[in-house]
Design a protein around this motif. Structure first.
Motif: not given
Length: 488
Positions: A22, A25-26, A29, A35, A38, A51, A53
Motif C-alpha cells: 500500500e 502504491l501511494n 502515485s 501502475l 503487477m 510491480c 510502473f
C-alpha cells in the motif's frame, strides 16, 4: 498520444506485507507513476509482488547522464512480454481497432437518444457523453492520419553512431544502483581520451539484446558490429600468464582476450587477493574495450560535425590559420584524414591550434601522406615523450631482408604507385614481431622504419600486433636514450 516516450521502473515488495504494498502504491502515485502491471514472482527466499510502473518521460527528467548514454530502450523480460506495439504497422492496426470500437459506442449512444422515454436529465447526460465520444473519435482519426503519413517515417531515419548491446545477464552493469557502475566508467574513459589525445568520443547508447549469448556484449559503429566478447559480473579478469602459481578452479572462466589475443582468466571477486597485480572488473573491461574501439575505429566514429568543432576552436583562437588553409590548401576531408590518422596512432591533437600552425607551415606538401609525415615530425618530441619510460625508448628495427621485402610491396605502373601486399610476407613479419614482443615482455612494442614506409606498415601491422607503435627513423629525437633491442 501514441508516440510518447515512456519511462518504466520496477519495484518489488513481499506478498505477505500488505502495508508495504500500500505504501509503495501511494508513494509511486504521488510521484506521478501509474501502475503498469503487477505479478507474483518466486525468489529463493520469498514470493514477491513485482510491480512495473510507468509514466510519460518528463522534459526536466534529463540529467547529465543522458548526455553520456541513452538507456531508455532497455526492456526487461516482463516488459517485453507486456509492451504495447511500437511498429507503425502495429500502431496503425491498433488505432483502427480503437476507431471501430469508438464508432460502436457512438452508435449505442445515438440509439439511446432516439428513445421516446428519455427524461431531460438522461438526454443531457447522453448528449454530453456523445460529445465526449465524438471528440475522442476525432482524436483517434487524427492519430491515424499522423501514423499513416509518410512524413512520420523521416523521424525513423536516424542512426546511433556508437552502441553497445548487452545480454540480459550483464544488464545490471548499467544500473545506477550497481556498485561497479559502467556509466561511471564510460565518463572516465571519455575524460581520459579527451585529456590524453584531445579526442572526444560521441554519445554511447546502451541496449539490451536477445541476440547475444550468455554474458556477452558487443560494440557497434554505425550499426556494424566491430567487437564482441564476454564479461562476468562479480569476477575480476587477469592475464593467465601473469598469475604465477595460481591454480584455475571450476569457479573461474578462461577466455581468449579479444583485445590482445592472450589467455585470460575471470576469478570470483571474493577470491582475489590484495597483493595480486591489478585486474579488471566487468565494467572496467567493457570500458577498456570502448577505449580500444574508439581509437581503432576513429575514422568511422569521427564525422564532419566533430571536425568542425576543432575548426571552431581554432577560429576562436586564431582565425587566420583557418582562413589561410581551408579550403584552398586543405579540404574538410583532408583535415579529417589528418586528425583521424594522428588519433589512430595515439598522437594527441589536444594542442589543436599548434597543430593548425604546423598544417599551415606545410600546407603546400603534394599529398596528404606527405603532410602527415611533416606534422608528425613537428610533434616528434611529444610523441617520444609519451612513449619513453624513465628517459629510455626500447625500439625494434627492420632487418635488411624485411626492409627489402616491404619495399617490394610498392610497384610503379604508368607513373602511379601501386601497393601489392603478399599475405604470407605480412604474416611472417607479424609473427617475428610477436615472438620478440613475447621474449622481451613488451606491452607496447615500438618499431622504427623508414619514413616513406611508416604509415603503410602501421596500417598493416596494427591488425596483427596489438598496441604496436610504428615510428619513422627521423622521429627518434636525441633527447632520449634510444635502445635498439633487436631486428625483425
Amino acid at each position: 498520444m501514441y508516440s510518447k516516450k515512456m519511462q518504466y521502473v520496477i519495484k518489488s515488495v513481499p506478498t505477505e506485507d500488505k502495508q508495504a504494498l500500500e505504501d509503495l502504491l501511494n508513494q509511486m502515485s504521488d510521484e506521478g507513476w501509474d501502475l503498469y502491471t503487477m505479478h507474483e514472482i518466486e525468489t529463493d527466499k520469498s514470493i514477491d509482488f513485482n510491480c512495473i510502473f510507468m509514466r510519460e518521460k518528463q522534459e526536466d527528467d534529463k540529467t547529465d547522464l543522458d548526455d553520456i548514454v541513452n538507456i531508455t530502450n532497455f526492456k526487461y523480460r516482463m516488459e517485453k512480454m507486456l509492451a504495447a506495439p511500437t511498429s507503425p504497422y502495429e500502431s496503425c492496426k491498433e488505432i483502427q481497432l480503437k476507431i471501430t470500437n469508438q464508432k460502436d459506442r457512438i452508435k449505442r449512444i445515438k440509439s439511446q437518444l432516439e428513445s421516446d422515454n428519455l427524461s431531460i436529465d438522461d438526454k443531457n447526460r447522453l448528449n454530453n457523453q456523445m460529445s465526449d465520444e465524438l471528440k475522442q473519435l476525432e482524436a483517434l482519426k487524427q492519430a491515424l492520419v499522423n501514423e499513416i503519413s509518410p512524413d512520420s517515417m523521416y523521424t525513423s531515419i536516424k542512426e546511433e553512431k556508437f552502441t553497445i548491446n548487452l545480454s540480459e545477464e550483464i544488464l545490471d552493469l548499467v544500473s545506477l544502483d550497481y556498485s561497479d557502475n559502467l556509466l561511471a566508467q564510460t565518463v572516465k574513459i571519455r575524460q581520459d581520451l579527451t585529456e590524453r589525445l584531445g579526442y572526444v568520443i560521441p554519445h554511447i547508447h546502451f541496449h539490451s539484446s536477445d541476440d547475444l549469448g550468455a554474458n556477452e556484449f558487443c560494440i557497434k559503429i554505425h550499426d556494424v558490429e566491430v567487437f564482441r566478447t564476454v564479461v562476468f559480473p562479480e569476477h575480476i579478469v587477469f592475464f593467465k600468464d601473469e598469475l604465477k602459481g595460481y591454480k584455475v578452479t571450476d569457479d573461474d572462466f578462461i577466455v581468449t582476450d579479444a583485445i590482445t589475443g592472450r589467455k585470460s582468466v575471470w576469478i570470483p571477486r571474493d577470491r582475489v587477493r590484495d597483493f595480486w597485480i591489478k585486474g579488471l572488473s566487468a565494467s572496467e573491461y567493457i570500458a577498456k574495450a570502448i577505449e580500444y574501439i574508439s581509437i581503432k575505429e576513429v575514422s568511422d566514429i569521427m564525422d564532419y560535425n566533430d571536425v568542425n568543432k576543432y575548426v571552431e576552436i581554432v577560429l576562436e583562437k586564431n582565425s587566420f590559420l583557418v582562413d589561410n588553409i581551408i579550403p584552398d590548401f586543405l579540404t574538410a576531408a583532408d583535415l579529417k584524414y589528418l586528425l583521424t590518422c594522428l588519433i589512430r596512432e595515439k598522437v594527441s591533437i589536444k594542442n589543436i591550434v599548434y597543430l593548425f600552425e604546423k598544417i599551415n607551415d606545410y600546407a603546400n606538401e603534394p599529398t596528404k601522406e606527405d603532410l602527415l609525415d611533416k606534422v608528425r615530425l613537428a610533434f616528434s618530441k611529444l610523441i617520444i615523450k609519451d612513449l619513453a619510460q624513465d628517459g629510455e625508448l626500447k625500439v625494434m628495427e627492420l632487418s635488411d631482408e624485411t626492409a627489402e621485402m616491404v619495399s617490394g610491396f610498392f610497384e610503379e605502373d604508368e607513373g602511379e604507385s601501386i601497393i601489392r601486399i603478399d599475405a604470407a610476407d605480412v604474416n611472417k613479419i607479424a609473427s617475428n614481431i610477436n615472438k620478440m614482443v613475447k621474449s622481451k615482455k613488451l606491452d607496447n612494442p615500438i618499431l622504427a622504419v623508414p619514413m616513406d614506409l611508416r604509415h603503410m606498415i602501421f596500417v598493416i601491422l596494427s591488425e596483427f600486433v596489438p598496441n604496436i607503435t610504428v615510428l619513422a627513423n627521423e622521429e627518434l629525437v636525441c633527447d632520449y636514450n634510444i635502445k635498439f633491442i633487436g631486428k625483425v
